[in-house]
Design a protein around this motif. Structure first.
Motif, PDB file in Angstrom:
ATOM      1  N   ARG A 146      64.857  11.470 -23.800  1.00  0.00           N
ATOM      2  CA  ARG A 146      64.843  12.749 -24.419  1.00  0.00           C
ATOM      3  C   ARG A 146      65.638  13.210 -25.630  1.00  0.00           C
ATOM      4  N   ASN A 147      66.861  12.498 -25.565  1.00  0.00           N
ATOM      5  CA  ASN A 147      67.776  12.771 -26.542  1.00  0.00           C
ATOM      6  C   ASN A 147      67.356  12.178 -27.778  1.00  0.00           C
ATOM      7  N   GLU A 148      66.758  10.918 -27.714  1.00  0.00           N
ATOM      8  CA  GLU A 148      66.252  10.390 -28.978  1.00  0.00           C
ATOM      9  C   GLU A 148      65.182  10.975 -29.483  1.00  0.00           C
ATOM     10  N   GLN A 149      64.151  11.646 -28.688  1.00  0.00           N
ATOM     11  CA  GLN A 149      63.217  12.622 -29.334  1.00  0.00           C
ATOM     12  C   GLN A 149      63.609  13.644 -29.962  1.00  0.00           C
ATOM     13  N   LEU A 150      64.778  14.331 -29.201  1.00  0.00           N
ATOM     14  CA  LEU A 150      65.227  15.447 -30.030  1.00  0.00           C
ATOM     15  C   LEU A 150      66.141  15.128 -31.114  1.00  0.00           C
ATOM     16  N   GLU A 151      66.554  13.988 -31.313  1.00  0.00           N
ATOM     17  CA  GLU A 151      67.420  13.417 -32.551  1.00  0.00           C
ATOM     18  C   GLU A 151      66.306  13.225 -33.435  1.00  0.00           C
ATOM     19  N   GLN A 152      65.126  12.577 -33.324  1.00  0.00           N
ATOM     20  CA  GLN A 152      64.118  12.495 -34.090  1.00  0.00           C
ATOM     21  C   GLN A 152      63.551  13.931 -34.747  1.00  0.00           C
ATOM     22  N   THR A 153      63.106  14.748 -33.770  1.00  0.00           N
ATOM     23  CA  THR A 153      62.957  15.925 -33.904  1.00  0.00           C
ATOM     24  C   THR A 153      63.639  16.681 -35.127  1.00  0.00           C
ATOM     25  N   VAL A 154      65.033  16.737 -34.754  1.00  0.00           N
ATOM     26  CA  VAL A 154      65.977  17.438 -35.274  1.00  0.00           C
ATOM     27  C   VAL A 154      66.138  16.576 -36.969  1.00  0.00           C
ATOM     28  N   GLU A 155      66.087  15.379 -37.003  1.00  0.00           N
ATOM     29  CA  GLU A 155      66.060  14.798 -38.377  1.00  0.00           C
ATOM     30  C   GLU A 155      64.941  14.992 -39.143  1.00  0.00           C
ATOM     31  N   LYS A 156      63.556  15.111 -38.417  1.00  0.00           N
ATOM     32  CA  LYS A 156      62.495  15.333 -39.171  1.00  0.00           C
ATOM     33  C   LYS A 156      62.774  17.060 -39.717  1.00  0.00           C
ATOM     34  N   GLY A 157      63.130  17.967 -38.846  1.00  0.00           N
ATOM     35  CA  GLY A 157      63.325  19.285 -39.135  1.00  0.00           C
ATOM     36  C   GLY A 157      64.390  19.291 -40.278  1.00  0.00           C
ATOM     37  N   THR A 158      65.603  18.596 -40.177  1.00  0.00           N
ATOM     38  CA  THR A 158      66.432  18.515 -41.137  1.00  0.00           C
ATOM     39  C   THR A 158      65.915  18.116 -42.584  1.00  0.00           C
ATOM     40  N   ILE A 159      65.174  16.897 -42.505  1.00  0.00           N
ATOM     41  CA  ILE A 159      64.550  16.736 -44.003  1.00  0.00           C
ATOM     42  C   ILE A 159      63.730  17.655 -44.499  1.00  0.00           C
ATOM     43  N   ALA A 160      62.810  18.316 -43.634  1.00  0.00           N
ATOM     44  CA  ALA A 160      61.751  19.241 -43.915  1.00  0.00           C
ATOM     45  C   ALA A 160      62.642  20.127 -44.485  1.00  0.00           C
ATOM     46  N   LEU A 161      63.651  21.004 -43.877  1.00  0.00           N
ATOM     47  CA  LEU A 161      64.565  22.109 -44.248  1.00  0.00           C
ATOM     48  C   LEU A 161      65.147  21.653 -45.530  1.00  0.00           C
ATOM     49  N   GLN A 162      65.608  20.540 -45.950  1.00  0.00           N
ATOM     50  CA  GLN A 162      66.192  20.032 -47.275  1.00  0.00           C
ATOM     51  C   GLN A 162      65.134  20.149 -48.133  1.00  0.00           C
ATOM     52  N   GLN A 163      63.844  19.581 -47.766  1.00  0.00           N
ATOM     53  CA  GLN A 163      62.847  19.751 -48.828  1.00  0.00           C
ATOM     54  C   GLN A 163      62.399  21.106 -48.996  1.00  0.00           C
ATOM     55  N   GLN A 164      62.550  22.075 -48.178  1.00  0.00           N
ATOM     56  CA  GLN A 164      62.216  23.459 -48.540  1.00  0.00           C
ATOM     57  C   GLN A 164      63.094  24.059 -49.398  1.00  0.00           C
ATOM     58  N   GLU A 165      64.495  23.592 -49.041  1.00  0.00           N
ATOM     59  CA  GLU A 165      65.651  24.174 -49.782  1.00  0.00           C
ATOM     60  C   GLU A 165      65.532  23.774 -51.254  1.00  0.00           C
ATOM     61  N   GLU A 166      64.959  22.374 -51.496  1.00  0.00           N
ATOM     62  CA  GLU A 166      64.853  21.965 -52.798  1.00  0.00           C
ATOM     63  C   GLU A 166      63.827  22.725 -53.569  1.00  0.00           C
ATOM     64  N   GLU A 167      62.742  22.865 -52.615  1.00  0.00           N
ATOM     65  CA  GLU A 167      61.563  23.807 -53.444  1.00  0.00           C
ATOM     66  C   GLU A 167      61.806  24.946 -53.563  1.00  0.00           C
ATOM     67  N   LEU A 168      62.743  25.666 -52.773  1.00  0.00           N
ATOM     68  CA  LEU A 168      62.877  26.993 -53.259  1.00  0.00           C
ATOM     69  C   LEU A 168      63.951  27.118 -54.224  1.00  0.00           C
ATOM     70  N   LYS A 169      64.815  26.286 -54.559  1.00  0.00           N
ATOM     71  CA  LYS A 169      65.990  26.290 -55.512  1.00  0.00           C
ATOM     72  C   LYS A 169      64.987  25.887 -56.952  1.00  0.00           C
ATOM     73  N   ARG A 170      63.973  25.076 -56.910  1.00  0.00           N
ATOM     74  CA  ARG A 170      63.180  24.735 -57.956  1.00  0.00           C
ATOM     75  C   ARG A 170      62.485  25.963 -58.196  1.00  0.00           C
ATOM     76  N   ALA A 171      62.003  26.690 -57.276  1.00  0.00           N
ATOM     77  CA  ALA A 171      61.144  27.993 -57.349  1.00  0.00           C
ATOM     78  C   ALA A 171      62.030  29.147 -58.070  1.00  0.00           C
ATOM     79  N   ARG A 172      63.282  29.085 -57.565  1.00  0.00           N
ATOM     80  CA  ARG A 172      64.251  30.171 -58.336  1.00  0.00           C
ATOM     81  C   ARG A 172      64.432  29.772 -59.574  1.00  0.00           C
ATOM     82  N   GLU A 173      64.558  28.475 -60.166  1.00  0.00           N
ATOM     83  CA  GLU A 173      64.877  28.153 -61.569  1.00  0.00           C
ATOM     84  C   GLU A 173      63.726  28.493 -62.426  1.00  0.00           C
ATOM     85  N   ILE A 174      62.538  28.289 -61.722  1.00  0.00           N
ATOM     86  CA  ILE A 174      61.337  28.675 -62.480  1.00  0.00           C
ATOM     87  C   ILE A 174      61.117  30.107 -62.679  1.00  0.00           C
ATOM     88  N   GLN A 175      61.535  30.948 -61.766  1.00  0.00           N
ATOM     89  CA  GLN A 175      61.399  32.250 -61.602  1.00  0.00           C
ATOM     90  C   GLN A 175      62.448  32.813 -62.603  1.00  0.00           C
TER      91      GLN A 175
END
Length: 402
Positions: A146-175
């Motif tokens: 269960r911990n391994e599954q949670l770690e994988q889920t958190v890792e995927k969520g962290t990567i997705a959040l980082q990607q989203q933050e990068e996209e928002l940062k780029r969106a702000r630059e464009i705006q």
């Protein structure tokens, strides 16, 4: 929690297993001794522990072999195989212990007499002890999975959040690129602006365009809502305004065209407040229309304040609304303050709003340039709300030099 036991277990799994078996052997010996003592058998604790440890250690390879039979089986087959294996293992432990006592002549009683005394009891205790240990082991295994599954889920969520933050940062630059990079300055007018999003991106918009040598157009818009949705609509507003704000188009014409366009393309429940004015730099004459936006604050050099409320409805709601042109005559030393409600509705810790009075007070310095006024107002607002803007905040200052 210390990482030493975890590191030891991961680096030496076989040694960890041996220590577990030693614990079981000691546990079995102590339990058998306690039971026999309670039955007035009066066994020798030293003799019993020596026998159990000696025989148990000799049987460790056999215990590893037995574990292979059931250890990696899926439920319920692991338990189906576990019990017969442990009964056999307990029987071997009991027989080995009795033989050890007889061969070493520690106990000279007949084999079956000793077996009846401690054999059955040893088998039961071995099985029970291994049941407890195996149950704990299975529980720990499930926790690890269960911990391994949670770690994988958190890792995927962290990567997705980082990607989203990068996209928002780029969106702000464009705006930010959609906003004027450098405001035009004229001999007869000073202009300064500030843009403070509540999130990464904003629904606020302001622009300054030079229509010809004598006239300049200034606008400010506020899209309902915040975040990505408002930012997308803001980009649409910017492109539409730039297309409609021709040199011969009055504020009434521009607001009418923007309203019809947005009514045909905006999502239900969305709208835009908008203020557009054209300043004749030589005559200091201002023509404007206010489409449901915060009133423009015309701060006279004398200290008096006029509110440029206009009479238009918000853009994107009523397609047949008739907009008008309103006029105001500016004098040297006058300031026009345009802002979104993120300025006036900024709150302090006591939930008090910044308001128009504080805004006018911050801009009161008659000798301050438009840029100085803009900086003073934004500093006062940021200090008032401790830089916690709950809405997008935008300010535009136009000053007629004396």
């Amino acid at each position: 929690m210390s990482t030493l036991p975890i590191t030891f277990k991961s680096r030496h799994p076989w040694l960890h297993r041996v220590l577990q078996i030693e614990q079981v052997i000691v546990c079995v010996g102590l339990v058998v001794y306690a039971i026999l003592a309670s039955l007035n058998q009066k066994p020798s604790l030293l003799v019993m522990m020596v026998a159990m440890l000696t025989v148990g250690n000799l049987l460790i390879p056999f215990a590893f072999l037995c574990r292979r039979i059931y250890g990696e089986r899926p439920f319920p087959w692991n338990w189906v195989l576990f019990f017969p294996v442990q009964i056999v293992f307990g029987f071997i432990c009991a027989v080995g212990s009795i033989l050890f006592l007889q061969l070493t002549k520690i106990d000279r009683e007949p084999f079956w007499d000793l077996f009846r005394q401690i054999g059955y009891l040893t088998i039961v205790v071995v099985v029970v002890a291994n049941v407890i240990m195996f149950t704990v082991e299975q529980f720990q295994k499930k926790l690890r999975e269960r911990n391994e599954q949670l770690e994988q889920t958190v890792e995927k969520g962290t990567i997705a959040l980082q990607q989203q933050e990068e996209e928002l940062k780029r969106a702000r630059e464009i705006q930010q690129m959609l906003l004027p990079n450098k405001l035009p300055q004229f001999k007869g007018a000073q202009i300064a602006g500030a843009w403070q999003p509540a999130r990464e991106v904003s629904g606020d918009y302001f622009d300054v365009i030079q229509l010809d040598e004598k006239r300049v157009g200034i606008c400010m818009g506020d899209v309902a809502g915040k975040g990505i949705t408002a930012a997308l609509l803001m980009a649409n507003l910017q492109a539409s305004f730039r297309a409609f704000a021709a040199a011969d188009a009055t504020p009434q014409v521009v607001c009418t065209k923007l309203n019809k366009f947005l009514c045909a393309n905006i999502a239900s429940g969305k709208f835009v407040t908008f203020f557009y004015a054209i300043l004749d730099i030589e005559k200091h004459a201002l023509v404007y229309e206010n489409a449901g936006h915060c009133p423009g604050l015309l701060q006279r050099a004398s200290g008096e304040v006029e509110y440029l409320r206009g009479g238009g409805a918000v853009l994107g709601a009523l397609p047949d609304w008739v907009y008008q042109d309103y006029t105001a005559q500016l004098q040297p030393g006058d300031k026009l303050l345009l802002c979104t409600d993120g300025i006036t509705e900024a709150e302090n810790a006591q939930l008090e709003e910044f308001g128009e009075d504080r805004l006018l007070a911050a801009a009161r310095d008659r000798n301050a340039t438009a840029l100085d006024t803009q900086r003073a107002v934004m500093q006062h607002v940021a200090a008032f709300c401790n830089s916690h803007f709950r809405d997008d905040a935008t300010l535009l200052v136009l000053r007629v030099p004396e």
